[in-house]
Design a protein around this motif. Structure first.
Motif, short mmCIF file in Angstrom:
data_model
loop_
_atom_site.label_atom_id
_atom_site.label_comp_id
_atom_site.label_asym_id
_atom_site.label_seq_id
_atom_site.Cartn_x
_atom_site.Cartn_y
_atom_site.Cartn_z
N GLY A 26 0.84 -1.19 0.00
CA GLY A 26 0.00 0.00 0.00
C GLY A 26 0.86 1.23 0.00
O GLY A 26 2.06 1.18 -0.29
N LYS A 27 0.23 2.33 0.35
CA LYS A 27 0.93 3.61 0.36
C LYS A 27 0.50 4.39 1.59
O LYS A 27 -0.66 4.36 1.99
CB LYS A 27 0.59 4.39 -0.91
CG LYS A 27 1.53 5.52 -1.22
CD LYS A 27 1.36 5.99 -2.65
CE LYS A 27 2.40 7.02 -3.00
NZ LYS A 27 2.32 7.42 -4.41
N ILE A 28 1.44 5.09 2.19
CA ILE A 28 1.19 5.94 3.35
C ILE A 28 1.10 7.37 2.85
O ILE A 28 2.01 7.87 2.17
CB ILE A 28 2.31 5.81 4.41
CG1 ILE A 28 2.62 4.33 4.71
CG2 ILE A 28 1.93 6.58 5.66
CD1 ILE A 28 1.46 3.54 5.24
N TYR A 29 -0.01 8.03 3.17
CA TYR A 29 -0.26 9.41 2.72
C TYR A 29 -0.36 10.35 3.92
O TYR A 29 -0.57 9.92 5.04
CB TYR A 29 -1.59 9.48 1.97
CG TYR A 29 -1.63 8.72 0.68
CD1 TYR A 29 -1.16 9.29 -0.50
CD2 TYR A 29 -2.16 7.44 0.60
CE1 TYR A 29 -1.22 8.62 -1.70
CE2 TYR A 29 -2.22 6.75 -0.60
CZ TYR A 29 -1.74 7.34 -1.75
OH TYR A 29 -1.79 6.66 -2.94
N ASP A 30 -0.29 11.67 3.65
CA ASP A 30 -0.42 12.67 4.72
C ASP A 30 -1.83 13.24 4.82
O ASP A 30 -2.06 14.19 5.56
CB ASP A 30 0.60 13.79 4.53
CG ASP A 30 0.35 14.64 3.29
OD1 ASP A 30 -0.54 14.29 2.48
OD2 ASP A 30 1.06 15.65 3.13
N SER A 31 -2.78 12.67 4.09
CA SER A 31 -4.15 13.18 4.09
C SER A 31 -5.09 12.05 3.70
O SER A 31 -4.71 11.16 2.93
CB SER A 31 -4.27 14.33 3.08
OG SER A 31 -5.62 14.63 2.82
N PRO A 32 -6.33 12.09 4.20
CA PRO A 32 -7.28 11.04 3.80
C PRO A 32 -7.76 11.19 2.35
O PRO A 32 -8.36 10.28 1.80
CB PRO A 32 -8.44 11.21 4.78
CG PRO A 32 -8.27 12.53 5.41
CD PRO A 32 -6.84 12.93 5.26
N ASN A 33 -7.50 12.33 1.71
CA ASN A 33 -7.85 12.51 0.31
C ASN A 33 -6.66 12.01 -0.52
O ASN A 33 -5.76 12.76 -0.87
CB ASN A 33 -8.14 13.98 0.01
CG ASN A 33 -8.61 14.18 -1.42
OD1 ASN A 33 -8.59 13.26 -2.23
ND2 ASN A 33 -9.03 15.40 -1.73
N PHE A 34 -6.69 10.71 -0.85
CA PHE A 34 -5.56 10.07 -1.50
C PHE A 34 -5.21 10.68 -2.86
O PHE A 34 -4.09 10.59 -3.31
CB PHE A 34 -5.79 8.57 -1.64
CG PHE A 34 -5.87 7.84 -0.32
CD1 PHE A 34 -5.17 8.29 0.79
CD2 PHE A 34 -6.63 6.71 -0.20
CE1 PHE A 34 -5.22 7.62 2.00
CE2 PHE A 34 -6.69 6.02 1.01
CZ PHE A 34 -5.99 6.48 2.10
N GLU A 35 -6.17 11.32 -3.52
CA GLU A 35 -5.91 11.90 -4.84
C GLU A 35 -5.00 13.13 -4.78
O GLU A 35 -4.26 13.39 -5.71
CB GLU A 35 -7.22 12.23 -5.53
CG GLU A 35 -8.03 11.01 -5.89
CD GLU A 35 -9.36 11.35 -6.53
OE1 GLU A 35 -9.63 12.53 -6.81
OE2 GLU A 35 -10.15 10.42 -6.74
#
Length: 142
Positions: A26-35
């Protein structure tokens, strides 16, 4: 002699081929809006499946992967339809997510895959709870 070496090397190669491999990625992002979110590099990632936890670190592009491998009947089992829990942490910020392992053996023999993306954002419920209590106390004294 050459045939014997060929057979022995074939047996050695066969012994390192996994009987089953489950890749959780998977991927770790800094926001719940993955786009529109940015990737989070160097996050500590714990992947748990079937009571077994593997640890890894997210790459510069935020991606991570962990492989549960069984070879010759020995290894870590993470079977089809198992629920996977992923916990990511960086700089005291932690978040988790779950996913399900899917069977891809029709495409690649003995391969199972699960995908879990995580939004690594601060937990505001503690802050909001504290502010609510302080404001209630403040109203009481006014």
């Amino acid at each position: 002699m050459f045939a014997f070496v060929l057979v022995v090397s074939g047996l050695a190669l066969a012994s390192v081929v996994p009987d089953q491999k489950t890749v959780i990625a998977g991927k770790i992002y800094d926001s719940p809006n993955f786009e529109t979110a940015n990737p989070v590099a160097n996050a500590n990632v714990n992947v748990t499946c079937n009571g077994i936890t593997l640890t890894t670190i997210s790459q510069n592009d935020g991606t991570y992967s962990a492989s549960f491998v069984i070879t010759g009947g020995v290894g870590d089992l993470c079977p089809n339809n198992a629920i996977v829990t992923v916990v990511a942490e960086k700089n005291g910020i932690t978040n988790s997510g779950t996913g399900i392992v899917h069977d891809y053996t029709a495409i690649v023999p003995d391969l199972y895959i699960g995908v879990v993306n995580i939004a690594l954002v601060p937990e505001f419920s503690l802050i909001i709870g504290t502010l609510t209590i302080l404001s209630a106390v403040g109203i009481f004294f006014v």
